[in-house]
Scaffold this motif. Sequence first.
Motif, PDB file in Angstrom:
ATOM      1  N   THR A   5      31.447  -9.966 -33.862  1.00 29.96           N
ATOM      2  CA  THR A   5      32.344  -9.841 -32.709  1.00 29.96           C
ATOM      3  C   THR A   5      33.802  -9.829 -33.140  1.00 29.96           C
ATOM      4  O   THR A   5      34.604  -9.020 -32.653  1.00 29.96           O
ATOM      5  CB  THR A   5      32.103 -10.982 -31.709  1.00 29.96           C
ATOM      6  N   THR A   6      34.160 -10.717 -34.075  1.00 27.31           N
ATOM      7  CA  THR A   6      35.540 -10.777 -34.558  1.00 27.31           C
ATOM      8  C   THR A   6      35.903  -9.505 -35.307  1.00 27.31           C
ATOM      9  O   THR A   6      37.010  -8.965 -35.153  1.00 27.31           O
ATOM     10  CB  THR A   6      35.743 -12.000 -35.461  1.00 27.31           C
ATOM     11  N   VAL A   7      34.976  -9.010 -36.132  1.00 27.21           N
ATOM     12  CA  VAL A   7      35.225  -7.774 -36.875  1.00 27.21           C
ATOM     13  C   VAL A   7      35.445  -6.610 -35.915  1.00 27.21           C
ATOM     14  O   VAL A   7      36.384  -5.825 -36.067  1.00 27.21           O
ATOM     15  CB  VAL A   7      34.057  -7.478 -37.835  1.00 27.21           C
ATOM     16  N   LEU A   8      34.586  -6.507 -34.891  1.00 25.88           N
ATOM     17  CA  LEU A   8      34.725  -5.426 -33.911  1.00 25.88           C
ATOM     18  C   LEU A   8      36.021  -5.574 -33.125  1.00 25.88           C
ATOM     19  O   LEU A   8      36.720  -4.582 -32.859  1.00 25.88           O
ATOM     20  CB  LEU A   8      33.528  -5.419 -32.966  1.00 25.88           C
ATOM     21  N   ALA A   9      36.374  -6.812 -32.769  1.00 26.75           N
ATOM     22  CA  ALA A   9      37.622  -7.057 -32.029  1.00 26.75           C
ATOM     23  C   ALA A   9      38.829  -6.613 -32.849  1.00 26.75           C
ATOM     24  O   ALA A   9      39.759  -5.983 -32.318  1.00 26.75           O
ATOM     25  CB  ALA A   9      37.730  -8.533 -31.663  1.00 26.75           C
ATOM     26  N   ASP A  10      38.841  -6.925 -34.132  1.00 25.40           N
ATOM     27  CA  ASP A  10      39.953  -6.510 -34.991  1.00 25.40           C
ATOM     28  C   ASP A  10      40.060  -4.990 -35.045  1.00 25.40           C
ATOM     29  O   ASP A  10      41.165  -4.430 -35.011  1.00 25.40           O
ATOM     30  CB  ASP A  10      39.761  -7.069 -36.402  1.00 25.40           C
ATOM     31  N   MET A  11      38.914  -4.321 -35.113  1.00 25.85           N
ATOM     32  CA  MET A  11      38.914  -2.857 -35.170  1.00 25.85           C
ATOM     33  C   MET A  11      39.462  -2.248 -33.878  1.00 25.85           C
ATOM     34  O   MET A  11      40.118  -1.199 -33.901  1.00 25.85           O
ATOM     35  CB  MET A  11      37.495  -2.354 -35.443  1.00 25.85           C
ATOM     36  N   LEU A  12      39.210  -2.924 -32.756  1.00 26.82           N
ATOM     37  CA  LEU A  12      39.654  -2.419 -31.455  1.00 26.82           C
ATOM     38  C   LEU A  12      41.025  -2.952 -31.051  1.00 26.82           C
ATOM     39  O   LEU A  12      41.464  -2.745 -29.922  1.00 26.82           O
ATOM     40  CB  LEU A  12      38.620  -2.790 -30.389  1.00 26.82           C
ATOM     41  N   LYS A  13      41.673  -3.680 -31.986  1.00 28.15           N
ATOM     42  CA  LYS A  13      43.015  -4.228 -31.765  1.00 28.15           C
ATOM     43  C   LYS A  13      43.049  -5.218 -30.589  1.00 28.15           C
ATOM     44  O   LYS A  13      43.927  -5.170 -29.723  1.00 28.15           O
ATOM     45  CB  LYS A  13      44.036  -3.114 -31.558  1.00 28.15           C
ATOM     46  N   THR A  14      42.073  -6.112 -30.589  1.00 33.71           N
ATOM     47  CA  THR A  14      42.030  -7.169 -29.590  1.00 33.71           C
ATOM     48  C   THR A  14      41.553  -8.441 -30.275  1.00 33.71           C
ATOM     49  O   THR A  14      41.658  -8.566 -31.492  1.00 33.71           O
ATOM     50  CB  THR A  14      41.137  -6.764 -28.389  1.00 33.71           C
ATOM     51  N   ARG A  15      40.995  -9.395 -29.519  1.00 35.92           N
ATOM     52  CA  ARG A  15      40.567 -10.654 -30.112  1.00 35.92           C
ATOM     53  C   ARG A  15      39.227 -11.107 -29.551  1.00 35.92           C
ATOM     54  O   ARG A  15      38.828 -10.722 -28.447  1.00 35.92           O
ATOM     55  CB  ARG A  15      41.609 -11.757 -29.867  1.00 35.92           C
ATOM     56  N   ASN A  16      38.546 -11.896 -30.349  1.00 33.82           N
ATOM     57  CA  ASN A  16      37.302 -12.539 -29.940  1.00 33.82           C
ATOM     58  C   ASN A  16      37.675 -13.717 -29.049  1.00 33.82           C
ATOM     59  O   ASN A  16      38.368 -14.638 -29.479  1.00 33.82           O
ATOM     60  CB  ASN A  16      36.549 -12.995 -31.197  1.00 33.82           C
ATOM     61  N   THR A  17      37.208 -13.714 -27.795  1.00 33.65           N
ATOM     62  CA  THR A  17      37.565 -14.793 -26.863  1.00 33.65           C
ATOM     63  C   THR A  17      36.454 -15.827 -26.713  1.00 33.65           C
ATOM     64  O   THR A  17      36.479 -16.638 -25.788  1.00 33.65           O
ATOM     65  CB  THR A  17      37.918 -14.219 -25.478  1.00 33.65           C
ATOM     66  N   GLY A  18      35.466 -15.788 -27.606  1.00 31.36           N
ATOM     67  CA  GLY A  18      34.431 -16.816 -27.576  1.00 31.36           C
ATOM     68  C   GLY A  18      33.498 -16.692 -26.393  1.00 31.36           C
ATOM     69  O   GLY A  18      33.183 -15.596 -25.925  1.00 31.36           O
ATOM     70  N   ASP A  19      33.066 -17.832 -25.892  1.00 33.09           N
ATOM     71  CA  ASP A  19      32.031 -17.846 -24.860  1.00 33.09           C
ATOM     72  C   ASP A  19      32.578 -17.765 -23.435  1.00 33.09           C
ATOM     73  O   ASP A  19      31.890 -17.307 -22.528  1.00 33.09           O
ATOM     74  CB  ASP A  19      31.187 -19.120 -24.994  1.00 33.09           C
ATOM     75  N   CYS A  20      33.806 -18.252 -23.224  1.00 30.36           N
ATOM     76  CA  CYS A  20      34.355 -18.327 -21.866  1.00 30.36           C
ATOM     77  C   CYS A  20      35.868 -18.211 -21.943  1.00 30.36           C
ATOM     78  O   CYS A  20      36.497 -18.751 -22.857  1.00 30.36           O
ATOM     79  CB  CYS A  20      33.936 -19.657 -21.226  1.00 30.36           C
ATOM     80  N   ALA A  21      36.453 -17.501 -20.997  1.00 37.91           N
ATOM     81  CA  ALA A  21      37.909 -17.314 -21.032  1.00 37.91           C
ATOM     82  C   ALA A  21      38.465 -17.126 -19.630  1.00 37.91           C
ATOM     83  O   ALA A  21      37.760 -16.704 -18.709  1.00 37.91           O
ATOM     84  CB  ALA A  21      38.270 -16.105 -21.901  1.00 37.91           C
ATOM     85  N   ILE A  22      39.734 -17.459 -19.492  1.00 39.14           N
ATOM     86  CA  ILE A  22      40.494 -17.147 -18.281  1.00 39.14           C
ATOM     87  C   ILE A  22      41.613 -16.194 -18.674  1.00 39.14           C
ATOM     88  O   ILE A  22      42.410 -16.494 -19.572  1.00 39.14           O
ATOM     89  CB  ILE A  22      41.071 -18.406 -17.620  1.00 39.14           C
TER      90      ILE A  22
END
Length: 288
Positions: free
Chosen positions: A131-148
């Motif tokens: 997930t983190t690797v894909l997030a970096d490729m898409l220029k965003t971030r891994n937000t874990g299990d829950c986020a606001i």
Amino acid sequence: MEILTFKNLELRRSWMLPQYKELRLLFLGDLQIGSETDIRRLKSYVSFARRIGAYVIGMGDYIDVHSPSMRKLVATMVAQAYDSTVEAMDVAGKKYVDAAYEILKPLEGRFLGLTRGHHWCQFSGDRGDSTTVLADMLKTRNTGDCAIHNLVFEEGDKSLVCKIWTHHGTGSGMTASSATARLEHVTKAFFSHIYAMGHQTKKGVAVIPWIDTMLGEDDRYHMQGMNRYIVATGGYSKGYVEGSVDPWGNPSGTYVEKAMMIPTALGSPLAMIRPMFDMGRIDINVSV
């Protein structure tokens, strides 16, 4: 839980209320890139989101490896495996990530985060997780299990905030309302304008009213109503696939078919979020 803030994101002229501008937001998750993924449908949603200038929140399960129980088994095996075996597993996992990226690449830079989900793989050493690797490729971030996600809109000296509560989801159910019923309990603990959940791969929306008091120009408090939205964010795995086979080529159904589950509507919901500065509130529509 992750708390994120985004200010002054791009707004487009509203389709339904042309006198206002809106932010378009697609909830995209449960891709589970693998044999049952409806790639054609997924690509059409990616193309649609790009064409309308939508932002995207990833709802988890982008690739079909590994489940929580499988990660425990893999971790035990990796501790005793040869380096070449571990390397082969990393290569296989990275191929799935690359396949997901190639499909989602047109939306690079438009994601407001990737929820992790249940299906993801931990690479060896310091290579991170899928997930983190894909997030970096898409220029965003891994937000874990829950986020606001706090979406802040500003106009002159006025400011409005749209709150979006996201979770990959949990549980299961045969009824169409099972996902929204679970989410409804969250509305008792957190205030948000939108509550979004994936996992059950159901697609639907329910509306819950909220009444607040707001200070008016006459320096008195007045009642103001709004709608809050519970959103089940769909998925892209086909439940019943004609001619499906097992790894040996024998006729075999998917896990949905084997368990006699009900197929679900595929695709992703789209939220249209309008800051109404003249009325001091956020207006929302959700299309499924």
